[in-house]
Design a protein around this motif. Structure first.
Motif, PDB file in Angstrom:
ATOM      1  N   UNK A 119       0.796  -1.219   0.000  1.00  0.00           N
ATOM      2  CA  UNK A 119       0.000   0.000   0.000  1.00  0.00           C
ATOM      3  C   UNK A 119       0.827   1.266   0.000  1.00  0.00           C
ATOM      4  N   UNK A 120       2.071   1.200   0.414  1.00  0.00           N
ATOM      5  CA  UNK A 120       2.938   2.380   0.437  1.00  0.00           C
ATOM      6  C   UNK A 120       3.509   2.705  -0.941  1.00  0.00           C
ATOM      7  N   UNK A 121       3.343   1.801  -1.882  1.00  0.00           N
ATOM      8  CA  UNK A 121       3.860   2.029  -3.233  1.00  0.00           C
ATOM      9  C   UNK A 121       2.840   2.817  -4.059  1.00  0.00           C
ATOM     10  N   UNK A 122       3.296   3.725  -4.919  1.00  0.00           N
ATOM     11  CA  UNK A 122       2.359   4.433  -5.814  1.00  0.00           C
ATOM     12  C   UNK A 122       1.728   3.500  -6.839  1.00  0.00           C
ATOM     13  N   UNK A 123       2.292   2.287  -6.989  1.00  0.00           N
ATOM     14  CA  UNK A 123       1.751   1.291  -7.927  1.00  0.00           C
ATOM     15  C   UNK A 123       1.029   0.163  -7.179  1.00  0.00           C
ATOM     16  N   UNK A 124       0.461   0.465  -6.018  1.00  0.00           N
ATOM     17  CA  UNK A 124      -0.083  -0.596  -5.160  1.00  0.00           C
ATOM     18  C   UNK A 124      -1.125  -1.453  -5.869  1.00  0.00           C
ATOM     19  N   UNK A 125      -2.013  -0.836  -6.662  1.00  0.00           N
ATOM     20  CA  UNK A 125      -3.053  -1.613  -7.350  1.00  0.00           C
ATOM     21  C   UNK A 125      -2.445  -2.594  -8.341  1.00  0.00           C
ATOM     22  N   UNK A 126      -1.350  -2.187  -8.981  1.00  0.00           N
ATOM     23  CA  UNK A 126      -0.691  -3.076  -9.943  1.00  0.00           C
ATOM     24  C   UNK A 126       0.158  -4.136  -9.256  1.00  0.00           C
ATOM     25  N   UNK A 127       0.603  -3.849  -8.043  1.00  0.00           N
ATOM     26  CA  UNK A 127       1.448  -4.809  -7.322  1.00  0.00           C
ATOM     27  C   UNK A 127       0.624  -5.895  -6.631  1.00  0.00           C
ATOM     28  N   UNK A 128      -0.616  -5.570  -6.270  1.00  0.00           N
ATOM     29  CA  UNK A 128      -1.398  -6.479  -5.440  1.00  0.00           C
ATOM     30  C   UNK A 128      -1.548  -7.889  -6.024  1.00  0.00           C
ATOM     31  N   UNK A 129      -1.691  -8.046  -7.340  1.00  0.00           N
ATOM     32  CA  UNK A 129      -1.803  -9.415  -7.879  1.00  0.00           C
ATOM     33  C   UNK A 129      -0.608 -10.304  -7.552  1.00  0.00           C
ATOM     34  N   UNK A 130       0.534  -9.698  -7.210  1.00  0.00           N
ATOM     35  CA  UNK A 130       1.759 -10.466  -6.987  1.00  0.00           C
ATOM     36  C   UNK A 130       2.073 -10.636  -5.502  1.00  0.00           C
ATOM     37  N   UNK A 131       1.047 -10.524  -4.663  1.00  0.00           N
ATOM     38  CA  UNK A 131       1.278 -10.632  -3.222  1.00  0.00           C
ATOM     39  C   UNK A 131       1.805 -12.007  -2.832  1.00  0.00           C
ATOM     40  N   UNK A 132       1.372 -13.054  -3.537  1.00  0.00           N
ATOM     41  CA  UNK A 132       1.856 -14.404  -3.215  1.00  0.00           C
ATOM     42  C   UNK A 132       3.355 -14.519  -3.487  1.00  0.00           C
ATOM     43  N   UNK A 133       3.786 -13.936  -4.604  1.00  0.00           N
ATOM     44  CA  UNK A 133       5.206 -13.986  -4.936  1.00  0.00           C
ATOM     45  C   UNK A 133       6.026 -13.171  -3.935  1.00  0.00           C
ATOM     46  N   UNK A 134       5.463 -12.060  -3.446  1.00  0.00           N
ATOM     47  CA  UNK A 134       6.157 -11.265  -2.432  1.00  0.00           C
ATOM     48  C   UNK A 134       6.290 -12.050  -1.131  1.00  0.00           C
ATOM     49  N   UNK A 135       5.236 -12.769  -0.777  1.00  0.00           N
ATOM     50  CA  UNK A 135       5.246 -13.525   0.475  1.00  0.00           C
ATOM     51  C   UNK A 135       6.204 -14.709   0.428  1.00  0.00           C
TER      52      UNK A 135
END
Length: 727
Positions: free
Chosen positions: A239-255
């Motif tokens: 959520x702190x990223x200006x691209x948060x909406x585009x990043x959200x699909x990759x939350x599994x890869x981040x985790x």
């Protein structure tokens, strides 16, 4: 419940199975209010017989009767006899008892609780009252109750030392059962310990909802930021990223550590690269699902991929008059799997020629040509069978299913179609089942049809053996829809037979008598939008009403068209003002119709599918005929029938065109103006003859689905009717 009232000078005395107890006149009304709720509970089954019926088990009925009548009477007398309670205290507990009974009756009427819970509710009230009188916490008692049973009970004791804990318990029970819409309701509970757990639970099922609040300027955002759950903290970081909406699909890869926010941020800004990342990410998530995992980013991935896919499809569609090299230039470097995702996300807007064409330049054509080797089963395995039922249904609708199945070994093709029909009862909504129903109306191969009929029957036997109500309904309906018509009758006879089997009103015609309002006038509403296509459609539409037969007036926002001959008809159409003023025109017209209490029965959507939500937002329950003029995908059909269950829906497999919409509307107006029933079979036969001499328009017309052949809509209607009747 008291049967005999003995009036005495000091108040009221009750004569019955318990000793008479003097009731001061100033508390009489509170007892009367309790009596009314007891009477309502008694009469719920239609009979005032001192017997509360909550189900078929008579022993349970007797327990409910004892609780609601005798035990409630006993509590009333116990309150009056308690010498330690002053008038205010007695009023508090009498009022609370009445409120709890009223809550029970209301929730029972709306089926929001199990009526057999009456003994537990009454017993809990008495236990809480006694605890409250002694100054003890009601929390241990509240813990034993469901939210539905305990919600109102807890509120009675708002000054009890255990009130906050008990209220928190009720909130938790409600929250964990309603995670999909609990976030807006967190405000009063942000300092409750359980709220951290609720937010963490929402994050696991609906991470996007947590992201929305994490990036807001609300007290809830602060609660999210201090939440200790690792997943919630990952969402906070995104959520702190200006691209948060585009990043959200990759939350599994981040985790799981296969991607970082900083690495993703450097890539997602490029649109073409982002689309390719989404396709790759979707495939990864499908394989995670196949391994039994529960990926968190699927919904975000699907939403983003859908939006990006439509961008490419619209560009291809907009260039339909250009050469194939120019028209499909935007996808010239796409892989087969990327083209696959364009297709399954493009049902709403794909032109037939964008999907497949004689030059083999369409998205499907190129997908097959670019596969090495060109095997459909290999492609589906590559994408983890993601949304393959949608793909199969679209292939059937665009007449490429036979080609696709022949690209693989026969045993694999058979397995694919078995998988296509299987497990429809396990889905969250009806979309897959509707896709199966729609595909049946498009398949022409008799052997494949017989195969599907057999598989549907096998699945019906399977779910019947499990006594799966939802599965039995789904496969029972598909079995009826798919049953081969051996009579060889006309389309009208077939439609009549199908309506009878599904226990539906007629599906092949709309009675004229159902269209006019009380004054005998048929009101219609047509929706236009302010893009170039909308203006073209509007100008074409207005050419349908010669001044010798129609009166036309207009104001700044809409035009009013009224018949001068035949039956009285009034058509309201908003003007296609430049965006976003077109939405203002629709709003102004809606306000006028509401003010004049006008409720149209015919609604027509003219415009691209991305405008259809605005049209559907303004749809009224009075709708009997709905012409979408654009894709009639599952979600559109479901929304129409949710708002207007009796509607007959005309939709298209692709974006609508004025070349087809105008003749349909003219035919419809002529029929209504003549006061005739709107017979879809006859209308479609006449339109087919009209288009026969114009091959270009005939191809477009063939993509339109009339109500009597709209198997998806028919399935939804029948399913909802059955589920409603069995509730």
């Amino acid at each position: 419940m008291r049967k005999i009232l003995l009036v005495i000078l000091s108040g009221i005395a009750y004569a019955g199975t318990v000793a008479a107890q003097n009731i001061p006149i100033q508390r009489q009304i509170f007892h009367d209010n309790i009596d009314k709720e007891q009477t309502a509970a008694d009469k719920f089954d239609g009979k005032a017989d001192n017997h509360v019926k909550v189900g078929d088990d008579e022993s349970v009925n007797l327990q409910a009767t004892n609780a609601l009548l005798k035990q409630v009477d006993a509590i009333q007398l116990e309150i009056e006899r308690d010498t330690a309670l002053d008038h205010r205290g007695k009023v508090k507990y009498l009022t609370g008892l009445q409120q709890v009974l009223r809550d029970y009756n209301m929730k029972r009427a709306y089926r929001r609780l199990d009526a057999a819970d009456a003994p537990a509710i009454v017993a809990a009230y008495k236990a809480m009252m006694l605890a409250d009188i002694k100054g003890k916490s009601i929390y241990p008692i509240a813990r034993t109750l469901s939210f539905e049973a305990g919600e109102k009970l807890v509120e009675v004791f708002h000054d009890n030392p255990g009130y906050k804990d008990a209220k928190g318990e009720m909130f938790a029970k409600f929250a964990f059962k309603n995670l999909d819409d609990i976030m807006p309701k967190l405000g009063p509970y942000l300092d409750y310990p359980v709220t951290d757990s609720v937010i963490a639970a929402v994050a696991k099922k609906y991470p996007n909802k947590v992201l929305t609040y994490a990036t807001s300027y609300t007290p809830t955002a602060s609660a999210i930021r201090r939440n200790p759950d690792p997943l919630v903290q990952q969402i906070v970081q995104i959520g702190r990223s200006p691209h948060s909406a585009r990043l959200m699909p990759f939350i599994d890869q981040c985790l799981n550590g296969t991607a970082s926010i900083s690495d993703l941020e450097s890539k997602v800004a490029n649109d073409e690269q982002y689309f390719k990342m989404l396709v790759k990410g979707s495939i990864e998530l499908q394989h995670m699902k196949a391994e039994g995992k529960n990926p968190l980013g699927i919904k975000s991935m699907q939403e983003n991929l859908h939006a990006r896919s439509l961008r490419y499809i619209r560009e291809v569609n907009d260039l339909h008059d250009e050469s194939h090299a120019v028209r499909f230039r935007v996808v010239k470097d796409f892989t087969p799997e990327e083209l696959y995702y364009l297709i399954v996300n493009g049902q709403e807007e794909l032109f037939t020629s964008s999907y497949t064409n004689a030059a083999k330049a369409g998205l499907y054509d190129q997908m097959m040509l670019r596969m090495k080797p060109p095997r459909g089963d290999s492609l589906l395995m590559l994408v983890g069978f993601d949304r393959f039922k949608k793909f199969i249904a679209m292939a059937a609708g665009f007449n490429t299913l036979d080609n696709f199945l022949k690209s693989m070994d026969p045993e694999n093709a058979n397995y694919l179609m078995v998988k296509f029909v299987r497990s429809l009862e396990k889905t969250e909504d009806l979309e897959d089942a509707v896709d199966v129903a729609n595909s049946f109306g498009s398949i022409r191969d008799p052997k494949l049809l017989d195969f599907l009929r057999t598989e549907v029957k096998k699945n019906l036997v399977f779910v019947t053996g499990k006594k799966d109500k939802r599965g039995m309904t789904i496969y029972g309906l598909l079995n009826n829809i798919f049953t081969e018509d051996a009579s060889g009758g006309s389309d009208s006879a077939k439609a009549t037979d199908m309506a009878a089997k599904l226990q539906l009103p007629p599906i092949n015609y709309v009675e004229y008598a159902s269209l006019p309002n009380d004054s005998g006038r048929v009101y219609q509403q047509v929706f236009f939008y302010g893009d170039e296509d909308g203006l073209t459609s509007y100008n074409s539409f207005m050419g349908n009403f010669p001044r010798s037969e129609w009166s036309v007036t207009q104001n700044a926002f809409w035009v009013t068209i009224s018949s001068l001959k035949g039956k009285p008809i009034t058509i309201f159409a908003n003007r296609p003002l430049k965006e976003p003023e077109d939405k203002t025109a629709i709003e102004k017209l809606a306000e006028y119709l509401d003010e004049k209490d006008i409720h149209p029965t015919v609604f027509v959507h003219r415009g691209h599918s991305y405008h259809v939500n605005t049209t559907l937002d303004n749809l009224q329950s009075t709708a009997r005929i709905v012409v979408l003029g654009s894709c009639g995908g599952y979600h559109n059909l479901a929304t129409v029938l949710e708002k207007a269950p009796e509607a007959h829906i005309i939709s298209s497999k692709q974006v609508g065109t004025y070349r087809v919409n105008e003749p349909i509307i003219r035919s419809l107006e002529e029929t209504i103006r003549a006061g005739k029933n709107v017979d879809w079979v006859n209308m479609w036969a006449g339109l087919s003859k009209k288009f026969a001499g114009d091959p270009g328009s005939k191809t477009l017309f063939d993509d339109y689905v009339p109500p009597h052949k709209n198997l998806g809509a028919i399935f939804i209607k029948a399913y909802r009717q059955i589920m409603k009747d069995t509730e």
